[in-house]
Design an enzyme around this catalytic site. Sequence first.
Site, short mmCIF file in Angstrom:
data_model
loop_
_atom_site.label_atom_id
_atom_site.label_comp_id
_atom_site.label_asym_id
_atom_site.label_seq_id
_atom_site.Cartn_x
_atom_site.Cartn_y
_atom_site.Cartn_z
CG HIS A 191 -1.99 -0.99 1.22
ND1 HIS A 191 -3.23 -0.79 0.69
CD2 HIS A 191 -1.97 -2.26 1.66
CE1 HIS A 191 -3.96 -1.89 0.82
NE2 HIS A 191 -3.21 -2.81 1.41
CE LYS A 229 -2.06 10.81 2.99
NZ LYS A 229 -2.75 9.97 1.98
CE LYS A 257 -13.77 6.36 1.20
NZ LYS A 257 -12.89 6.46 2.39
CB THR A 316 -9.90 5.05 -0.98
OG1 THR A 316 -9.31 5.38 0.27
CG2 THR A 316 -9.27 3.78 -1.51
CE LYS A 330 -6.01 13.95 0.29
NZ LYS A 330 -5.82 13.02 -0.78
NE ARG A 331 -3.23 10.14 9.98
CZ ARG A 331 -2.88 9.21 10.85
NH1 ARG A 331 -3.64 8.14 11.01
NH2 ARG A 331 -1.80 9.31 11.57
C1 JNB Z 1 -1.98 3.42 4.25
C2 JNB Z 1 -0.90 2.96 5.15
C3 JNB Z 1 0.35 2.69 4.67
C4 JNB Z 1 1.35 2.28 5.54
C5 JNB Z 1 1.12 2.16 6.88
C6 JNB Z 1 -0.16 2.41 7.36
N1 JNB Z 1 -1.74 3.48 2.94
C7 JNB Z 1 -1.15 2.82 6.50
C8 JNB Z 1 -2.78 3.91 2.01
C9 JNB Z 1 -2.17 4.66 0.85
C10 JNB Z 1 -3.29 5.09 -0.07
C11 JNB Z 1 -4.13 3.90 -0.47
C12 JNB Z 1 -4.57 3.14 0.78
C13 JNB Z 1 -5.34 1.88 0.44
O1 JNB Z 1 -4.63 1.09 -0.46
O2 JNB Z 1 -3.07 3.73 4.70
O3 JNB Z 1 -3.46 2.77 1.54
O4 JNB Z 1 -5.28 4.32 -1.16
O5 JNB Z 1 -2.77 5.72 -1.22
O6 JNB Z 1 -1.45 5.79 1.32
C14 JNB Z 1 2.18 1.75 7.82
C15 JNB Z 1 1.97 1.74 9.18
C16 JNB Z 1 2.97 1.36 10.05
C17 JNB Z 1 4.19 0.96 9.56
C18 JNB Z 1 4.42 0.96 8.20
C19 JNB Z 1 3.42 1.36 7.33
#
Ligand code: JNB
Length: 862
Positions: A407, A604, A710, A706, A598-599
């Site tokens: 991801h 971003k 929406k 995503t 978004k976060r």
């Molecule tokens: C995440 C995400 C990525 C790494 C960690 C936690 N990724 C969360 C998001 C992408 C989007 C995409 C969505 C769904 O596929 O939320 O995934 O649409 O572009 O940013 C993470 C947490 C801890 C350690 C390492 C990685």
Amino acid sequence: MFLNSFEHGNSLVFFKTTSSWLAMEKIKKTILWDTKLKQSNPVSTLTELPPLGMNANNIKEDYRRYFSYTLGRDKYCRSLHYSYSALVLTLRDRLLERSKKTRYAYHESKCKRTYYLSLEFLMGRMLSNAIFNLGITDEVFKGMQELGLILEEVSEAEHDAGLGNGGLGRLAACFLDSCATLQLPVMGYGIRYEYGMFRQYIENGEQVEEPDHWLRDGNPWELERPEYTCRVHFGGRTEFYRSDDGRMLARWVDTHDVLAVPYDIAIPGYGNGTVNTLRLWSSAATDEFDLGEFHAGSYPESIASKNAAECITMVLYPNDASENGKVLRLKQQYFLASASLQDVICHWVQIHGNDFSKFAEKNCFQMNDTHPTIATAELMRLLMDEYRLEWDAAWNITRHVMSYTNHTLLPEALEKWPVRMFQELLPRLLEIIYEINAHFVSEVARRWPGDIERQRRMSIIEDGHDSYVRMAHLAIVCSFSVNGVAALHTRLLTEGLFRDFYEMWPEKFNNKTNGVTPRRWLASANPGLGRLITEKIGNGWITDLSQLHLLKEFADDKEFCLRWREIKQQNKKRLAAFVKADCDIDIDSSVMFDVQVKRIHEYKRQLLNILHVIHLYDRVKRGDVANWTPRFVLFGGKAAPGYAMAKTIIKLINNVADVINDDPKINEFLKVVFLPNYRVTAMEIIASGTDLSEQISTAGKEASGTGNMKFMMNGALTIGTLDGANIEIREAVGDENFFLFGMTAEEVAELRKNYDPNAIIRADEDLLHVMQLLTSGHFNQFEYKIFDAIIRSLTSPGDPWMTIADFRSYVNAQKRVAEAYHDQEKWTKMSILNTASSGKFSTDRTISEYNNDIWKMSPVPV
Ligand code: JNB
């Protein structure tokens, strides 16, 4: 001597740790939960109960029984919480009824099953979704009304289940909805965090985090299943012994064990009788005391050690793109992986005994990023150490059942764990990983003889002064499928991060572009628009979103456009009321609603957005307001608590907002709000009330996105870069209905070599003004230097996000947006075409692709 003990009946049974190990294991297993098995099956539990009624009267009756008896409330009870709980219990019965039928159907069809392993399931609220998918919205509304209750108010009593950070966690939740709707035998496995995603407040413009104790008042949706409790090992050491049949086997001894107790949540499909399960594990202490301390008179200390066990599932890690090797996080990962695999294997053994020959044919595990990837080695361990399969047999199963979804392209988000930490916490797993790696590296050596550098690059173990386990490498080596989440993302993975692996196994790699569930994100979040669409093209779109393209023929229909615009207007009013309630700022709902939620992360580029806002402010101040399009710019999102730059960005947005909103001369042109505590429930109101969706990440950084889907589904237009799924959104809707700007991923990579942001600033008068406002302290008059870090990063040649490079192109695109908004008829048509072209972005399509290409199951009607 360290002793282990456990309570059995009234007598404490003691064992020396190693010598009586086997005997103790045997007994421990049988007394995990309840030794008293039913001797006979009483007929009453076998006969079918009559089906529960689904009309308003049936709902009302059950509601009253739960409210008065199970919950014990009466007419003096003022709290909506109990109304909400009584309604949930009423619905849960209906779900359990269908869940049982679904389980029986799966069992009887002997179907293949898939397990979605994820550290996050961002479910949000579940009440209206359950009612909607059960198809009883009108009946429940009526029943509640007859009791003097408003369904919408009752729904408001539900806490968001915030068991996730952002995209990855919400995707898992949308996937579950689509799997149930497509009648696929998919079960979710996750963690029942006691504390979900923190609640965000803004104080003096800054983010303040508050713990989210969402389970405090109980969770009426969940059903505890203590009879499926399992035991997860940590620590200890491994030893080898000769088995009865003379083989050398490994076992993991002197471990500290933790119990995993499952809680089930029902996942209803839309209108089809299927109810799947999300099983969340909660950690609990075993009743074994550390008897060393016990006998030394430290009774309280020995009881207190229970805490460590219960801690594992206490809190969700609030990082959405990086994690810094915390041992508790690794414990969470292994806890989820081990408990889930034991659960699946126990179920298998009950039916097939120790015959695993068909296991790979009938089971598949989809790993949501590398977080649950230790499941690969754990499956090897269980098959070899517990069920005595040979290495080759266990490996053949593992590599045919595991699949991995990536991801993120950010290198800092690729998980690696210090070998030393692994050695201490999971010694047996580390041994297995080393052996997998030995086999793997020799395969690389056979394929590319003498290419030592390639072996080093690809190895699962990163060697050095401190060695690490690279979880993505482990995932790829052990999986038969590796996928990215948008076309560009998958291509960049195979060309960059995972290039070596792609050269070795091109057949493993595939793309699965993300989606969102149209039940929650269109039908429920935007009922007005949903009704209009159904009136025109029927309700087939709810389960076949591609049918939305039928709306295209109405894009020039005057009356239809008028109604479309009226609905958007209503939704904007609803959003304005939400903002008013949370921030006490009045918004005129006729202005353009320009939204980025978004976060908060540098990639971003919320900073690019705020630079544009400052530029608009500067224009108004200069009197450059001819043909102005008034805007309301809305920001929302959480910063990881340890991410200082993200927190400063929040502060900057708030300070800019204060300056602008406090200036009445600016207000008729521009308002800016940072909405606190952005979450699933907020997005349900925001998406439908948005005109312009901001998807402005540095190209090559956002895996998919995503939120962009929406917004599109709800008729917002997108301003965006060629990044993630934006590319596919633009392809679907056509360039003329999308506001494109910025560098491509390739141009970003090229410019990196000689990026000179200061030269760009000097050459652009507008940008120079914006930077002067920032550096002069205009937005931090009494807060000396607080934005210096932001200014430094923007103007640094090493800025990885290259915000300054895209400023001009972004401002020009925003000008095109403003002009387009002037022509409301044209805008409305573009809005309709966006919704009409969003059919591809349903998770029903995504899940069908996962199933056709990876899982290969047949739907099971109930
Ligand atoms: C995440 C995400 C990525 C790494 C960690 C936690 N990724 C969360 C998001 C992408 C989007 C995409 C969505 C769904 O596929 O939320 O995934 O649409 O572009 O940013 C993470 C947490 C801890 C350690 C390492 C990685």
